[in-house]
Motif scaffolding. Structure first.
Motif, PDB file in Angstrom:
ATOM      1  N   LEU A  43      39.671  46.413  40.294  1.00  0.00           N
ATOM      2  CA  LEU A  43      39.801  45.171  39.537  1.00  0.00           C
ATOM      3  C   LEU A  43      39.277  45.346  38.113  1.00  0.00           C
ATOM      4  CD1 LEU A  43      38.750  42.686  42.352  1.00  0.00           C
ATOM      5  CD2 LEU A  43      41.038  43.140  41.505  1.00  0.00           C
ATOM      6  N   GLN A  46      39.319  37.996  44.678  1.00  0.00           N
ATOM      7  CA  GLN A  46      38.404  38.184  43.551  1.00  0.00           C
ATOM      8  C   GLN A  46      39.101  37.928  42.221  1.00  0.00           C
ATOM      9  OE1 GLN A  46      35.689  41.666  44.133  1.00  0.00           O
ATOM     10  NE2 GLN A  46      36.969  41.997  45.916  1.00  0.00           N
ATOM     11  N   VAL A  47      40.386  38.263  42.172  1.00  0.00           N
ATOM     12  CA  VAL A  47      41.153  37.995  40.955  1.00  0.00           C
ATOM     13  C   VAL A  47      41.233  36.479  40.735  1.00  0.00           C
ATOM     14  CG1 VAL A  47      43.413  38.195  39.879  1.00  0.00           C
ATOM     15  CG2 VAL A  47      42.482  40.121  41.138  1.00  0.00           C
ATOM     16  N   ILE A  71      33.708  33.299  47.753  1.00  0.00           N
ATOM     17  CA  ILE A  71      34.650  33.966  48.652  1.00  0.00           C
ATOM     18  C   ILE A  71      34.015  34.159  50.025  1.00  0.00           C
ATOM     19  CG2 ILE A  71      35.952  36.091  49.064  1.00  0.00           C
ATOM     20  CD1 ILE A  71      36.093  36.426  46.021  1.00  0.00           C
ATOM     21  N   GLU A 128      34.073  39.689  34.686  1.00  0.00           N
ATOM     22  CA  GLU A 128      35.398  39.162  34.950  1.00  0.00           C
ATOM     23  C   GLU A 128      36.357  40.283  35.299  1.00  0.00           C
ATOM     24  OE1 GLU A 128      37.234  36.562  32.086  1.00  0.00           O
ATOM     25  OE2 GLU A 128      35.480  35.283  32.264  1.00  0.00           O
ATOM     26  N   VAL A 129      37.249  39.943  36.215  1.00  0.00           N
ATOM     27  CA  VAL A 129      38.271  40.898  36.599  1.00  0.00           C
ATOM     28  C   VAL A 129      39.111  41.227  35.374  1.00  0.00           C
ATOM     29  CG1 VAL A 129      40.411  41.022  37.906  1.00  0.00           C
ATOM     30  CG2 VAL A 129      38.343  40.108  38.975  1.00  0.00           C
ATOM     31  N   GLU A 159      41.273  41.678  47.524  1.00  0.00           N
ATOM     32  CA  GLU A 159      41.304  41.981  46.096  1.00  0.00           C
ATOM     33  C   GLU A 159      41.800  40.758  45.317  1.00  0.00           C
ATOM     34  OE1 GLU A 159      42.634  46.255  45.976  1.00  0.00           O
ATOM     35  OE2 GLU A 159      43.508  45.525  44.121  1.00  0.00           O
ATOM     36  N   GLN A 183      39.253  34.204  41.920  1.00  0.00           N
ATOM     37  CA  GLN A 183      37.917  33.712  41.608  1.00  0.00           C
ATOM     38  C   GLN A 183      37.639  33.842  40.107  1.00  0.00           C
ATOM     39  OE1 GLN A 183      34.653  36.213  42.881  1.00  0.00           O
ATOM     40  NE2 GLN A 183      33.542  34.419  43.635  1.00  0.00           N
ATOM     41  N   SER A 184      38.040  34.978  39.578  1.00  0.00           N
ATOM     42  CA  SER A 184      37.811  35.236  38.162  1.00  0.00           C
ATOM     43  C   SER A 184      38.622  34.276  37.278  1.00  0.00           C
ATOM     44  CB  SER A 184      38.178  36.691  37.876  1.00  0.00           C
ATOM     45  OG  SER A 184      38.020  36.992  36.532  1.00  0.00           O
ATOM     46  N   GLN A 211      29.433  39.563  50.683  1.00  0.00           N
ATOM     47  CA  GLN A 211      30.744  39.027  50.329  1.00  0.00           C
ATOM     48  C   GLN A 211      31.112  39.364  48.886  1.00  0.00           C
ATOM     49  OE1 GLN A 211      32.760  36.968  52.678  1.00  0.00           O
ATOM     50  NE2 GLN A 211      31.396  38.294  53.817  1.00  0.00           N
ATOM     51  N   PRO A 212      32.391  39.688  48.643  1.00  0.00           N
ATOM     52  CA  PRO A 212      32.810  39.951  47.269  1.00  0.00           C
ATOM     53  C   PRO A 212      32.641  38.681  46.424  1.00  0.00           C
ATOM     54  CG  PRO A 212      34.717  39.770  48.729  1.00  0.00           C
ATOM     55  CD  PRO A 212      33.485  39.738  49.585  1.00  0.00           C
TER      56      PRO A 212
END
Lengths: 524, 266
Positions: free
Chosen positions: B53, A387-388, A402, B32-33, A384, A390-391, B211-212
């Motif tokens: 997220l 991804q945060v 990722i 975007e998260v 998780e 990455q953003s 993949q994420p």
């Protein structure tokens, strides 16, 4: 005719009523007796849900949190790592040793407590200690790191036994963090004959798992449970709990449900979201700052410009990560080790400043490629987090791809091949010195290949420095240098979250996610 | 007949829906998260709520579903093409059969997760790994069936007649054996669809697949399991979609099989 009919109807009704009463009361009695049985039962046995199976029965080969949690009830070390919940600092106290005294820089005299017995009935002697430390330094993956210097040379030259209780540890060169390192359970004390029997192999039989701790290991069913039994001749007072059953429940939701329904008394590794919910339902949540420091290591060989690495640190909103994603069950990083270590320096945090990040990247001439961020699937929170990050990084113009992978493959890729740009993991050191040595040139856990001769020199100096004040000053300088050179995106210290059902009192938790059961009592 | 009509309608609606995803939702799957909007329950703004997220679950579900279907289709096409080719060659040539038979038998018994793990560790991660792993898993099935069909057809009197009239081997393979094999492959492809889909889902579920942040049904299920107690709206939609898809595919497969039986005599 009508009379007999109504008569038989009445008889049937009476029979039904009697039957209902019999069934109802018997159900009530069964329920009551089973509750009584459960009450008696749970007073004797403490059931703890753990997140993974133990990886070994041999404490010298132990590496995971669970290994130390379980085997740490069976074995003890010369010193003990404890936690002061008021000062929120770790303490290292004398445990199997009665007293110790440095004779000079390189010779330390230790006196053992008398009347300590192993589970097999033998008395603890200095020869057992010598054999145990030697075995740990030779075979234990963690013991090797604790008892060897930066160049892989053993720090202990020899252990000289004077009599049953007195021995001298002779060092090759001064090494002040010795006591803290001897407190680690990877340097646990076992009988000399067991240490010698398994000189080249692993302890694989339950019968040979012999320590001085409050519990004996009596049963291990792989993937199911580990059962510990009270050791009645324990040298401190007798433990209150008669037996401890560690149940292996890998799924976090199931673990939380198990403690909620009373199937287990204690559950470790509770996710932040679940912790809030369990608290609402009246369970007790223990929440302590942990040693696990979550970082995104930056490969400094591939991203050599310090400005880019600093930019990444400015690009991430740590407060949002800690308070939203982690639900407040974490602490924003302010140094390169957890604040629970004495000697931790409170440094100035990297603020969330995307503008500054963009400027720094521009100054450095930009970054014209996509970075690879590798993360292990073992910890879903880390995926998780990936991804945060990455953003956040994409918001300042850094493209990140990722790659999730299975844990063994992850370790190989990151710590052996160093084939990554960014990698998320959480080092969990047992002492400040140990935690700082991760950043020494060529250290085994130095995944980003960070190297600064000044840091190496300061660490060498700190290992020799006798004065605590001066030593902390050296530690502080190491922390400052590494913090500013950013071989990682410094993120947060993860809290340890443990849930207990109502009626469990007196549980203490070490920041390594180790439970201290000494004072635990069970009611209801 | 009703079933047949229903299948056609459902499938065309599905294709339409998946083709128009980007027009249908105001969000993007790789939005975007947004940590302030995480784990929100369904609302008019986010019809199926948001994930851990803060991204729109509906958007991610549709994209994930499209990706899962596309991956399954791709791997079935791959294994059908390669499997048929090798199947026919093996029916016609003993040496090929001797080499290929044990290899495919071996491939058939190795679990697809292990195949995927081996590919992932040697080639790398990503969509191609999933496609290849599923294709490798289905390959022996297509191979076996096509080979059996080819063997049956090859001994028919009309083949002998064609040969007597001077037809070349290529002509016989293309016009007689190939045509017969194609009918079987069509039905088998539909029947393999649920298997391919569930394999894609399980590979993504354990983190070997997509993949994420790219969404996939398996990835969403894995996330849903973690939050099932606090946010059940994450796991329910992908679970329902998987269930419904496999049910529909089963009905469609049956209909095609019936249709084929009506049209052919053997």
């Amino acid at each position: 005719m009508q009379g007999t009919d109504s008569m038989s109807r009445r008889i049937v009704a009476v029979i039904i009523i009697i039957l209902a009463m019999v069934i109802g009361s018997s159900l009530y009695i069964t329920n009551w007796s089973s509750r009584l049985w459960r009450d008696l039962h749970s007073a004797k046995e403490l059931r703890i849900a753990i997140s993974t199976d133990i990886t070994t029965l041999d404490i010298n080969y132990a590496t995971s949190v669970t290994d130390f949690e379980v085997l740490g009830k069976v074995y003890e070390s010369l010193f003990r790592i404890d936690y002061d919940p008021v000062a929120k600092k770790l303490t290292y106290s004398k445990w199997l040793v009665e007293d110790y005294k440095p004779i000079n820089d390189t010779n330390w005299l230790f006196i053992l407590r008398s009347n300590i017995r192993f589970h097999n009935g033998e008395e603890l002697t200095a020869w057992d200690v010598k054999a145990s430390i030697e075995r740990s330094a030779a075979v234990s993956p963690i013991g090797k790191m604790l008892l060897r210097d930066a160049h892989g040379q053993p720090i202990i030259e020899s252990i000289i036994v004077y009599n049953r209780t007195a021995f001298i540890v002779r060092l090759k060169k001064p090494f002040v963090p010795l006591l803290e390192h001897l407190a680690h359970l990877a340097v646990a004390i076992m009988p000399r004959d067991v240490a010698e029997k398994y000189r080249d192999g692993r302890i694989d039989s339950v019968a040979d798992v012999v320590g001085t701790g409050p519990y004996r290991l009596v049963e291990y069913v792989r993937g199911q449970h580990v059962k510990l039994q009270r050791f009645n001749e324990y040298w401190r007072r007798e433990p209150r709990i008669e037996s401890v059953l560690y149940m292996i429940i890998t799924d976090p939701s199931t673990r939380a449900a198990a403690v909620e329904t009373g199937q287990v008394d204690i559950a470790v590794g509770i996710a932040p979201e679940m912790a809030i919910r369990l608290k609402e339902r009246g369970l007790q949540i223990h929440n302590e700052t942990g040693v696990r420091f979550v970082i995104a290591a930056i490969n400094v060989q591939k991203i050599s410009d310090v400005r880019i690495r600093q930019a990444m640190n400015y690009a991430v909103d740590r407060r949002a990560v800690v308070y939203r994603m982690m639900g407040g069950f974490a602490v924003v990083a302010q140094s390169i080790v957890s604040p629970i270590f004495p000697g931790h320096a409170q440094l100035e945090s990297y603020s969330y400043d995307p503008e500054r990040a963009r400027e720094l990247i521009e100054d450095a001439g930009g970054l014209n490629r996509t970075l690879t961020l590798v993360v292990s699937t073992r910890s879903p929170k880390d995926v998780e987090l990936a991804q945060v990050l990455q953003s956040y990084l994409s918001a300042v113009g850094i493209d990140v791809e990722i790659q999730t992978m299975e844990h063994t493959a992850f370790l190989k890729k990151v710590f052996t091949e160093h084939d990554f740009d960014l990698a998320i993991y959480g080092p969990s050191p047992s002492s400040l010195y140990y935690g700082l040595t991760y950043w020494r040139s060529g250290a085994a856990l130095n995944a980003p290949l960070y190297s600064n001769p000044e840091v190496d020199r300061l660490l060498d100096e700190a290992a020799r420095e006798g004065s605590r004040e001066r030593q902390y000053e050296l530690y502080r300088r190491v922390q400052e240098i590494v913090w500013h050179e950013c071989p990682a995106i410094w993120l947060y210290y993860e809290n340890i979250i443990v849930a207990t059902r109502p009626g469990i009192e007196g549980l203490k938790i070490l920041p390594f996610q180790m439970l201290i059961l000494d004072g635990v009592s069970v009611r209801g | 007949m009703n079933n047949r009509l229903a299948s056609v309608v459902v499938i065309s609606m599905l294709v339409l829906l998946l083709a128009l995803i980007d027009r249908l939702t105001p969000y993007r799957y790789d939005d975007e998260v947004n940590l302030d909007e995480r784990l929100l329950p369904p609302s008019p703004k986010h019809l199926l709520g948001t994930d851990s997220l803060g991204r729109d679950v509906l958007t991610r579900l549709l994209h994930g579903f499209r990706l899962s279907l596309a991956l399954s289709l791709l791997s079935i096409a791959l294994s059908a093409a390669v499997g048929s080719l090798i199947g026919i060659s093996s029916a016609l040539s003993k040496p090929i059969q001797i080499v290929v038979d044990p290899l495919f038998s071996f491939l058939y018994v190795v679990p697809s997760v292990i195949v995927a793990a081996v590919i992932a560790f040697t080639v790398g991660f990503g969509l191609h790994v999933v496609a290849i792993a599923i294709a490798l898993r289905l390959l022996p099935v297509f191979y076996r069936i096509v080979r059996t069909v080819a063997l049956t057809v090859a001994v028919q009197p009309y083949i002998e007649a064609a040969r007597a009239m001077g037809a070349s081997l290529l002509h016989i393979v293309l016009h007689y054996i190939g045509r017969e094999a194609m009918r079987t492959v069509a039905v088998l492809s539909i029947y393999s669809f649920p298997e391919a889909l569930s394999m894609e889902i399980s590979l993504s579920f354990i983190g070997l697949g997509v993949q994420p942040p790219t969404p996939s049904i398996g990835g969403m299920l894995a996330e849903g399991v973690r939050y099932v107690a606090v946010a059940p709206h994450i796991i329910l939609p992908p679970a329902v979609v998987v269930f419904a898809t496999i049910l529909v595919l089963d009905v469609v497969g049956e209909e095609i099989e019936k249709y084929r039986r009506e049209r052919t005599l053997i």
